[in-house]
Design an enzyme around this catalytic site. Structure first.
Site, PDB file in Angstrom:
ATOM      1  N   THR A  49    -125.797  15.137 -60.242  1.00  0.00           N
ATOM      2  CA  THR A  49    -127.047  14.954 -59.510  1.00  0.00           C
ATOM      3  C   THR A  49    -126.757  14.100 -58.280  1.00  0.00           C
ATOM      4  O   THR A  49    -125.706  13.472 -58.172  1.00  0.00           O
ATOM      5  CB  THR A  49    -128.115  14.236 -60.360  1.00  0.00           C
ATOM      6  OG1 THR A  49    -127.727  12.856 -60.533  1.00  0.00           O
ATOM      7  CG2 THR A  49    -128.293  14.889 -61.717  1.00  0.00           C
ATOM      8  N   ILE A 113    -125.148  10.250 -62.393  1.00  0.00           N
ATOM      9  CA  ILE A 113    -126.298   9.689 -61.675  1.00  0.00           C
ATOM     10  C   ILE A 113    -125.775   8.716 -60.632  1.00  0.00           C
ATOM     11  O   ILE A 113    -124.857   7.941 -60.894  1.00  0.00           O
ATOM     12  CB  ILE A 113    -127.303   9.006 -62.632  1.00  0.00           C
ATOM     13  CG1 ILE A 113    -128.572   8.598 -61.865  1.00  0.00           C
ATOM     14  CG2 ILE A 113    -126.678   7.802 -63.348  1.00  0.00           C
ATOM     15  CD1 ILE A 113    -129.724   8.182 -62.771  1.00  0.00           C
ATOM     16  N   ILE A 144    -121.369   7.240 -63.561  1.00  0.00           N
ATOM     17  CA  ILE A 144    -122.056   6.567 -62.459  1.00  0.00           C
ATOM     18  C   ILE A 144    -121.387   7.012 -61.166  1.00  0.00           C
ATOM     19  O   ILE A 144    -120.175   6.865 -61.002  1.00  0.00           O
ATOM     20  CB  ILE A 144    -121.976   5.030 -62.578  1.00  0.00           C
ATOM     21  CG1 ILE A 144    -122.516   4.554 -63.944  1.00  0.00           C
ATOM     22  CG2 ILE A 144    -122.737   4.379 -61.422  1.00  0.00           C
ATOM     23  CD1 ILE A 144    -123.967   4.851 -64.201  1.00  0.00           C
ATOM     24  N   LYS A 145    -122.193   7.566 -60.255  1.00  0.00           N
ATOM     25  CA  LYS A 145    -121.636   8.020 -58.978  1.00  0.00           C
ATOM     26  C   LYS A 145    -121.645   6.872 -57.976  1.00  0.00           C
ATOM     27  O   LYS A 145    -122.687   6.267 -57.718  1.00  0.00           O
ATOM     28  CB  LYS A 145    -122.453   9.189 -58.420  1.00  0.00           C
ATOM     29  CG  LYS A 145    -122.093  10.519 -59.017  1.00  0.00           C
ATOM     30  CD  LYS A 145    -122.977  11.614 -58.468  1.00  0.00           C
ATOM     31  CE  LYS A 145    -122.302  12.378 -57.372  1.00  0.00           C
ATOM     32  NZ  LYS A 145    -123.077  13.593 -56.999  1.00  0.00           N
ATOM     33  N   ILE A 146    -120.472   6.612 -57.409  1.00  0.00           N
ATOM     34  CA  ILE A 146    -120.313   5.569 -56.394  1.00  0.00           C
ATOM     35  C   ILE A 146    -119.640   6.199 -55.183  1.00  0.00           C
ATOM     36  O   ILE A 146    -118.613   6.871 -55.327  1.00  0.00           O
ATOM     37  CB  ILE A 146    -119.460   4.400 -56.932  1.00  0.00           C
ATOM     38  CG1 ILE A 146    -120.152   3.736 -58.134  1.00  0.00           C
ATOM     39  CG2 ILE A 146    -119.188   3.366 -55.836  1.00  0.00           C
ATOM     40  CD1 ILE A 146    -119.335   2.638 -58.794  1.00  0.00           C
TER      41      ILE A 146
END
Length: 375
Positions: A49, A113, A144-146
């Site tokens: 996402t 996310i 976790i998207k960084i």
């Protein structure tokens, strides 16, 4: 009951070592059973996402109205509302993909996310929000998207060191990909020092493909020479293939990783993102069929998944042995006058700004809904 007969083209892609992920999520998709159907028939084993995806999900239809109204009655502000609703969707998707997570020993079955894109240049706040999102969703198959900004790199290391799995996003250049690999290895080394189970910490490096062609093609057309025009449509695939070579150097032959592997560390797989073809002159499966190699992920919009299912020709590994020809493409781009440093700087800046714009639109639209309930 959904039939579990997988499409042969997508099954062949999976058999060649490419994990098929869906680049989309919405409550409608979850409630209708569409995500489960894609898992059962289109070899989908993960979901990504981003702020733009959630903005579109909120804007289309009324699936979120009741929950937003309930949150409004409780006095939730807009940030809490958006975070509650999006994490609920992600948590639900994590549950749907739990079997794929277990079957792959944690490599797949992942749902990503993203941290608030407005934090892309703030290391400390990115770390804090990554930890908070991990706690809120509370599912081991979360990513976790960084973003791979300069401020994002130390955040990636710090978050991995805490034992949190990370999807590094917005990678456009091979040089930045190398820096992402370094950030990953540094995080795993710190996790090892802290005595964490390295086999449970997973990461992918999301390398954007079609946007590279869009930006470079625009510049080639402006240059206008015969040599420049002949290079259109080549940069995106060549760039990704060179990124795969950087992955191989670090993980298949690199001593730093070998030491960590002995302690259970996993490789950081390249993930091909932005694989929906934007130029109608190019084959709509271009960024799938030309980027097949072991230990990769391709996250696709549903239209691209359907295109591959319908007419994608999977020829096995299409990356190995292409390093020299891919480098030649970039040498030729420089020779005709393309400023690659500027290309990648523009792409990163625009990538962050697009997500910030989507996030701000999402907040604005949600605030309007909260206000309408309060009246």
């Amino acid at each position: 009951m959904t039939s579990k007969i997988q499409n042969p083209n997508l099954a062949a892609l999976s058999a060649a070592g490419v994990s098929v992920w869906l680049d989309d999520l919405s409550r409608d998709r979850l409630q209708s059973g569409n995500l489960q159907k894609l898992i059962d028939t289109k070899s989908v084993v993960g979901v990504t996402t981003n702020p733009s995806i959630f903005q579109k999900a909120f804007a289309n239809g009324h699936a979120y109205d009741a929950q937003i109204a309930e949150l409004a009655k409780r006095g939730a502000n807009v940030d809490v509302t958006v975070r509650t609703v999006t994490t609920d969707d992600v948590r639900h998707a994590c549950d749907v993909l739990a079997c794929e997570w277990e079957a792959s020993h944690g490599k797949d079955g992942r749902v990503s996310i993203e941290v608030d894109p407005r934090l892309a240049h703030d290391t400390d706040k990115t770390i804090a929000q990554a930890v908070e999102l991990w706690r809120i969703v509370d599912h081991p198959n979360l990513f976790i998207k960084i973003p791979a900004t300069k401020a994002g790199l130390p955040a990636i290391t710090a978050v991995l060191a805490e034992g949190i799995s990370v999807n590094v996003t917005l990678i456009f250049s091979v040089q930045r990909h190398r820096e992402v690999i370094d950030a990953y290895l540094a995080g795993i080394e710190k996790a090892a020092e802290a005595g964490r189970d390295l086999s449970k910490i997973v990461s992918v490096a999301s390398f954007f493909v079609s946007r590279v062609d869009t930006e470079i093609d625009k510049r080639l057309e402006k240059l206008g020479s015969e040599q420049a025009l002949a290079l259109r449509g080549q940069a995106g695939v060549a760039n990704a293939r060179l990124a795969y070579a950087a992955y191989q150097k670090a993980f298949e032959g690199g001593q730093r990783y070998q030491t960590l592997m002995a302690r259970g560390a996993q490789v950081q797989r390249p993930l091909w993102a932005s694989t929906g073809v934007k130029n109608p002159d190019y084959a709509d499966t271009l960024y799938v069929t030309e980027l097949v190699a072991p230990n990769t992920v391709n996250t696709m919009p549903e239209t691209t998944i359907d295109a591959v299912a319908d007419h994608g020709v999977i020829r096995g590994d299409t990356i190995s042995g292409t390093t020299l020809s891919s480098q030649k493409v970039f040498d030729s781009l420089v020779a005709v006058g393309v400023d690659l440093i500027d290309v990648f700087a523009v792409l990163e800046h625009e990538g962050v700004q697009k997500f910030v714009k989507s996030w701000n639109e999402l907040l604005k639209e949600t605030q309007e809904q909260l206000d309408s309930v309060a009246k």
